[in-house]
Enzyme design. Structure first.
Site, PDB file in Angstrom:
ATOM      1  N   ARG B  62      32.832  41.936  12.460  1.00 16.47           N
ATOM      2  CA  ARG B  62      32.177  43.033  13.161  1.00 16.47           C
ATOM      3  C   ARG B  62      31.398  43.948  12.233  1.00 16.47           C
ATOM      4  NH1 ARG B  62      36.328  45.047  16.778  1.00 16.47           N
ATOM      5  NH2 ARG B  62      37.105  42.976  16.431  1.00 16.47           N
ATOM      6  N   THR B  63      31.920  44.210  11.043  1.00 18.07           N
ATOM      7  CA  THR B  63      31.181  45.093  10.144  1.00 18.07           C
ATOM      8  C   THR B  63      29.876  44.433   9.701  1.00 18.07           C
ATOM      9  OG1 THR B  63      33.261  46.026   9.365  1.00 18.07           O
ATOM     10  CG2 THR B  63      31.327  46.446   8.024  1.00 18.07           C
ATOM     11  N   LYS B  90      31.103  29.666  -7.754  1.00 11.48           N
ATOM     12  CA  LYS B  90      30.863  28.895  -8.971  1.00 11.48           C
ATOM     13  C   LYS B  90      31.260  29.686 -10.211  1.00 11.48           C
ATOM     14  CE  LYS B  90      27.018  26.770  -6.561  1.00 11.48           C
ATOM     15  NZ  LYS B  90      25.584  26.922  -6.318  1.00 11.48           N
ATOM     16  N   HIS B 140      36.351  52.834   3.443  1.00 10.34           N
ATOM     17  CA  HIS B 140      35.460  52.143   4.381  1.00 10.34           C
ATOM     18  C   HIS B 140      34.694  53.257   5.107  1.00 10.34           C
ATOM     19  CE1 HIS B 140      33.703  49.420   7.066  1.00 10.34           C
ATOM     20  NE2 HIS B 140      34.740  48.813   7.579  1.00 10.34           N
TER      21      HIS B 140
END
Lengths: 181, 312
Positions: B62-63, B90, B140
């Site tokens: 969703r973010t 990698k 956040h």
């Protein structure tokens, strides 16, 4: 600070423009008013009231913030973004005759942005432009359909429109200070 | 408090960096942005020609989608990089990835990373504006901003609101950003969770900490449930899911202790039957889908405001 329109003259101009709108559009079928923020919004509301007084029908009125459509938005290298205000057009503009309302017509760039914004809302039958003051110095091929007063100015002057709803009084002043439009 | 007209930083790394006036500016701008999502043509040309890179090193649906949609609605050109299938697998370091991106001169980089502080590291390497889309157990910020917008919409204010934040407090960056934002804006925050999931020093954020859900939700205006992050648990924090639900799961009966007009929030994705009962998630209290819609508007506001603060 020279006053080029006092409160009386602002009021009479808006009433005259309302009559011109009715005359030109043969009544007011499918008309809608859209004011450009900030001072175009109260002007649009007053025109809606004047249209009723002049014998026209109720005309839906909306407000438009053109900030996100400005052509200088991302051109300045450093500096704050213009404050974003709400756009409220609570009706369909499809097939309407839109009366776009602003306080001062100057370079025409605000109107260009407003036209782009309006087209994103639908496909009006036509768009007509109403301004309280036309001060000249157009940089784009844009003209007004209804003008309160033509005020010749130099680019160094600034034109300040004061409205009761925002500034507590009505009037138009020309200032010798740097351009602030 | 005077109204802010700009953000002081060209990055959004944490709520801790923001002044209350800046938070108001972002929320007010988001209110205007929200209208764009109601149009037939949901797009404005504000960020035309700007490049935004979405760098998602951690699983996110969703973010990531919310940021992508916000970028597209502002007409930015977007590129997405997820950890799987990129040079990260990698063995490239974050700093080298950042320098590689820098050479492509993006204007804004949105980053989610499992390491706390990864966005800050990026901001020291890149010229682009950095937006923290969640970093480890740190912050956040856009989640806290969208939560604040949702609360302000529903309650008309933030100051004076009583907010209970319940669940896995230890691993939650959502808690940290929300606690910082809400206390800055004058709300009263209570945090509630099992003792094994309460981090040290939580009270330093100005929140009241309790292990009793009934105490936490008493008379609150907002209950915010946090997801039980099973992927971070490794089986050592909770005896069982059923016990957790019994003690900390939000049910209609528990909600009766809250204010009569309480709203229930959840940052998603929900674990029904673990932290939240389906009757609550789908009930009249739930504003969870409002949060999703507000997420796009808040991210548009942040991108728009940051784009004005770039280096020459």
């Amino acid at each position: 600070m020279p006053v080029v329109m006092d409160a009386d003259r602002v009021g009479r101009s808006l009433m005259r423009i309302a009559h011109e709108i009715l005359e030109r559009n043969r009544g007011a079928e499918n008309l809608a008013l859209v004011g450009i923020r900030a001072r175009g919004v109260p002007l649009a509301e007053r025109l809606a009231a004047n249209l009723k007084v002049a014998g026209g029908p109720d005309v839906p009125t909306g407000s438009l913030d053109i900030t996100l459509y400005r052509d200088d938005l991302m051109r300045h290298q450093v500096g704050p973004q213009p404050i974003l205000r709400r756009t409220e057009i609570p009706f369909s503009i499809d097939d309407c005759t839109i009366l776009l309302v602003d306080d001062v017509l100057y370079t025409g760039r605000t109107i260009r942005a407003a036209l782009d914004a309006l087209i994103d809302f639908g496909r009006p039958k036509s768009i007509q432009l109403v301004v309280l003051v036309d001060r000249g110095h157009r940089e784009l091929p844009i003209r007004a359909d209804y003008v309160g007063r033509n005020v010749p100015t130099s680019r160094q002057q600034s034109v300040q429109v004061r409205l009761m709803e925002i500034d507590g009084r009505d009037g138009v002043e020309v200032d010798e200070a740097e351009e602030a439009s | 408090m005077t109204a802010a007209t700009r953000l002081q930083s060209r990055h959004l790394l944490s709520i801790a960096d923001l002044e209350p006036a800046e938070i108001d500016l972002i929320l007010d701008t988001a209110v205007a942005m929200k209208e764009i999502g109601t149009r037939t043509i949901k797009k404005v040309p504000a960020l035309r020609g700007r490049t935004v890179v979405n760098l998602f090193f951690e699983a996110s649906t969703r973010t990531r989608l919310s940021f992508e949609l916000a970028e597209k609605r502002l007409s930015a050109d977007t590129m997405g990089i997820t950890a799987a299938g990129s040079s990260v697998t990698k063995g490239e370091t974050l700093a080298d990835t950042a320098r590689t991106l820098e050479a492509m001169s993006p204007d804004i980089i949105v980053i989610r990373h499992a390491a706390s502080g990864a966005p800050h590291l990026l901001s020291t390497i890149c010229r682009a504006g950095i937006v923290n889309a969640g970093d480890g157990m740190h912050e956040h910020p856009t989640q806290a901003l969208l939560d604040a917008l949702t609360m302000r919409e529903r309650k008309g204010r933030l100051a004076g609101l009583k907010v209970a934040i319940v669940g896995d407090l230890l691993h939650s960056r959502v808690l940290r950003s929300n606690a910082l934002l809400l206390t800055k804006m004058g709300a009263e925050v209570r945090a509630c969770g099992p003792p094994t999931l309460i981090p040290l020093g939580l009270t330093a954020l100005g929140v009241h900490v309790t292990t009793s859900l009934d105490e936490a939700v008493k008379d609150v205006d907002v209950v915010m449930m946090l997801r039980v992050q099973r992927e971070r648990m490794h089986g050592m924090f909770l005896p069982s899911v059923r016990e957790y639900f019994t003690l900390f799961g939000l049910t209609p009966a528990r909600l009766e202790r809250a204010a009569s007009d309480v709203i229930v929030m959840h940052p998603g994705p929900m674990n029904r039957g673990v932290e939240i009962d389906s009757a609550v998630a789908d009930g009249p209290w739930s504003v969870i889908l409002d949060q999703v819609a507000n997420g796009v508007a808040v991210r548009m506001a942040v991108l728009y405001l940051l784009a004005g603060e770039e280096l020459s």
